[in-house]
Design a protein around this motif. Structure first.
Motif, PDB file in Angstrom:
ATOM      1  N   LYS A  76       0.833  -1.210   0.000  1.00  0.00           N
ATOM      2  CA  LYS A  76       0.000   0.000   0.000  1.00  0.00           C
ATOM      3  C   LYS A  76       0.869   1.262   0.000  1.00  0.00           C
ATOM      4  O   LYS A  76       0.568   2.223  -0.696  1.00  0.00           O
ATOM      5  N   ALA A  77       1.930   1.258   0.790  1.00  0.00           N
ATOM      6  CA  ALA A  77       2.807   2.433   0.863  1.00  0.00           C
ATOM      7  C   ALA A  77       3.492   2.676  -0.481  1.00  0.00           C
ATOM      8  O   ALA A  77       3.587   3.817  -0.940  1.00  0.00           O
ATOM      9  N   ALA A  78       3.963   1.616  -1.131  1.00  0.00           N
ATOM     10  CA  ALA A  78       4.626   1.754  -2.436  1.00  0.00           C
ATOM     11  C   ALA A  78       3.636   2.249  -3.488  1.00  0.00           C
ATOM     12  O   ALA A  78       3.960   3.131  -4.294  1.00  0.00           O
ATOM     13  N   ALA A  79       2.411   1.707  -3.475  1.00  0.00           N
ATOM     14  CA  ALA A  79       1.396   2.119  -4.444  1.00  0.00           C
ATOM     15  C   ALA A  79       1.023   3.593  -4.281  1.00  0.00           C
ATOM     16  O   ALA A  79       0.691   4.272  -5.255  1.00  0.00           O
ATOM     17  N   ALA A  80       1.122   4.097  -3.061  1.00  0.00           N
ATOM     18  CA  ALA A  80       0.786   5.499  -2.796  1.00  0.00           C
ATOM     19  C   ALA A  80       1.995   6.426  -2.975  1.00  0.00           C
ATOM     20  O   ALA A  80       1.881   7.635  -2.783  1.00  0.00           O
ATOM     21  N   GLY A  81       3.159   5.870  -3.345  1.00  0.00           N
ATOM     22  CA  GLY A  81       4.346   6.695  -3.586  1.00  0.00           C
ATOM     23  C   GLY A  81       5.144   7.051  -2.351  1.00  0.00           C
ATOM     24  O   GLY A  81       5.909   8.009  -2.354  1.00  0.00           O
ATOM     25  N   PHE A  82       4.978   6.267  -1.272  1.00  0.00           N
ATOM     26  CA  PHE A  82       5.673   6.576  -0.022  1.00  0.00           C
ATOM     27  C   PHE A  82       6.947   5.777   0.192  1.00  0.00           C
ATOM     28  O   PHE A  82       7.445   5.685   1.299  1.00  0.00           O
ATOM     29  N   ARG A  83       7.506   5.189  -0.826  1.00  0.00           N
ATOM     30  CA  ARG A  83       8.726   4.402  -0.677  1.00  0.00           C
ATOM     31  C   ARG A  83       9.827   4.942  -1.579  1.00  0.00           C
ATOM     32  O   ARG A  83       9.568   5.421  -2.683  1.00  0.00           O
ATOM     33  N   ILE A  84      11.054   4.852  -1.069  1.00  0.00           N
ATOM     34  CA  ILE A  84      12.211   5.202  -1.883  1.00  0.00           C
ATOM     35  C   ILE A  84      12.816   3.904  -2.405  1.00  0.00           C
ATOM     36  O   ILE A  84      12.548   2.827  -1.852  1.00  0.00           O
ATOM     37  N   ASP A  85      13.637   4.013  -3.449  1.00  0.00           N
ATOM     38  CA  ASP A  85      14.197   2.788  -4.016  1.00  0.00           C
ATOM     39  C   ASP A  85      15.185   2.134  -3.049  1.00  0.00           C
ATOM     40  O   ASP A  85      15.704   2.754  -2.133  1.00  0.00           O
ATOM     41  N   ARG A  86      15.444   0.868  -3.273  1.00  0.00           N
ATOM     42  CA  ARG A  86      16.269   0.042  -2.378  1.00  0.00           C
ATOM     43  C   ARG A  86      17.671   0.605  -2.184  1.00  0.00           C
ATOM     44  O   ARG A  86      18.217   0.597  -1.092  1.00  0.00           O
ATOM     45  N   TRP A  87      18.295   1.114  -3.238  1.00  0.00           N
ATOM     46  CA  TRP A  87      19.675   1.610  -3.144  1.00  0.00           C
ATOM     47  C   TRP A  87      19.758   2.908  -2.351  1.00  0.00           C
ATOM     48  O   TRP A  87      20.679   3.119  -1.581  1.00  0.00           O
ATOM     49  N   ARG A  88      18.793   3.781  -2.527  1.00  0.00           N
ATOM     50  CA  ARG A  88      18.783   5.030  -1.750  1.00  0.00           C
ATOM     51  C   ARG A  88      18.548   4.726  -0.278  1.00  0.00           C
ATOM     52  O   ARG A  88      19.175   5.321   0.599  1.00  0.00           O
ATOM     53  N   ASP A  89      17.680   3.773   0.005  1.00  0.00           N
ATOM     54  CA  ASP A  89      17.427   3.360   1.375  1.00  0.00           C
ATOM     55  C   ASP A  89      18.715   2.828   2.007  1.00  0.00           C
ATOM     56  O   ASP A  89      19.055   3.148   3.143  1.00  0.00           O
ATOM     57  N   ARG A  90      19.451   2.037   1.265  1.00  0.00           N
ATOM     58  CA  ARG A  90      20.720   1.488   1.758  1.00  0.00           C
ATOM     59  C   ARG A  90      21.734   2.600   2.004  1.00  0.00           C
ATOM     60  O   ARG A  90      22.450   2.577   3.004  1.00  0.00           O
ATOM     61  N   LEU A  91      21.782   3.586   1.110  1.00  0.00           N
ATOM     62  CA  LEU A  91      22.683   4.725   1.281  1.00  0.00           C
ATOM     63  C   LEU A  91      22.360   5.479   2.574  1.00  0.00           C
ATOM     64  O   LEU A  91      23.252   5.812   3.347  1.00  0.00           O
ATOM     65  N   TYR A  92      21.080   5.730   2.836  1.00  0.00           N
ATOM     66  CA  TYR A  92      20.682   6.403   4.074  1.00  0.00           C
ATOM     67  C   TYR A  92      21.122   5.604   5.291  1.00  0.00           C
ATOM     68  O   TYR A  92      21.591   6.152   6.282  1.00  0.00           O
ATOM     69  N   ASP A  93      20.982   4.282   5.219  1.00  0.00           N
ATOM     70  CA  ASP A  93      21.366   3.416   6.322  1.00  0.00           C
ATOM     71  C   ASP A  93      22.867   3.513   6.589  1.00  0.00           C
ATOM     72  O   ASP A  93      23.307   3.653   7.726  1.00  0.00           O
ATOM     73  N   VAL A  94      23.671   3.467   5.530  1.00  0.00           N
ATOM     74  CA  VAL A  94      25.133   3.566   5.673  1.00  0.00           C
ATOM     75  C   VAL A  94      25.519   4.946   6.228  1.00  0.00           C
ATOM     76  O   VAL A  94      26.351   5.044   7.135  1.00  0.00           O
ATOM     77  N   GLN A  95      24.909   5.996   5.724  1.00  0.00           N
ATOM     78  CA  GLN A  95      25.218   7.343   6.216  1.00  0.00           C
ATOM     79  C   GLN A  95      24.889   7.460   7.698  1.00  0.00           C
ATOM     80  O   GLN A  95      25.659   8.035   8.468  1.00  0.00           O
ATOM     81  N   ARG A  96      23.750   6.917   8.113  1.00  0.00           N
ATOM     82  CA  ARG A  96      23.340   6.983   9.518  1.00  0.00           C
ATOM     83  C   ARG A  96      24.353   6.257  10.396  1.00  0.00           C
ATOM     84  O   ARG A  96      24.708   6.715  11.473  1.00  0.00           O
ATOM     85  N   ARG A  97      24.862   5.122   9.928  1.00  0.00           N
ATOM     86  CA  ARG A  97      25.844   4.362  10.714  1.00  0.00           C
ATOM     87  C   ARG A  97      27.187   5.086  10.804  1.00  0.00           C
ATOM     88  O   ARG A  97      27.863   5.017  11.818  1.00  0.00           O
TER      89      ARG A  97
END
Length: 101
Positions: free
Chosen positions: A71-92
């Motif tokens: 539902k979240a992806a269909a409504a446009g509330f998700r970012i792509d997998r690679w950007r999500d991973r980048l955010y995770d690495v930056q946070r760490r």
């Protein structure tokens, strides 16, 4: 959860019930239902604030994460997998926002 006492900031584990000291300030992140980046079994995480008892209780419960993500992806509330991973690495790399004094 962070407790602020003057110039001192202390991280408090976000689990169970926490009684609040009226002479201190608190920053509370109650969790989320569908924005969890955990790869393991997902739980909805939330907090209940009781003003009469001056406490916060942290809770978790199961939910249909597959349907919620769809539902979240269909409504446009998700970012792509690679950007999500980048955010995770930056946070760490940056580390926690506060350091206990």
């Amino acid at each position: 959860m962070f407790e602020v006492d003057g110039e001192t900031v202390r991280e408090i584990p976000a689990q169970g019930s926490v009684v609040l000291d009226p002479g201190r300030e608190y920053f509370v992140n109650p969790g989320s239902v569908d924005a969890s980046r955990k790869r393991a079994h997902k739980q909805a995480e939330f907090a209940i604030f009781d003003s009469a008892r001056a406490s916060v209780r942290f809770e978790q419960c199961s939910y249909d994460d597959g349907a919620t993500e769809t539902k979240a992806a269909a409504a446009g509330f998700r970012i792509d997998r690679w950007r999500d991973r980048l955010y995770d690495v930056q946070r760490r790399l940056v580390g926690p926002p506060f350091v206990e004094s």
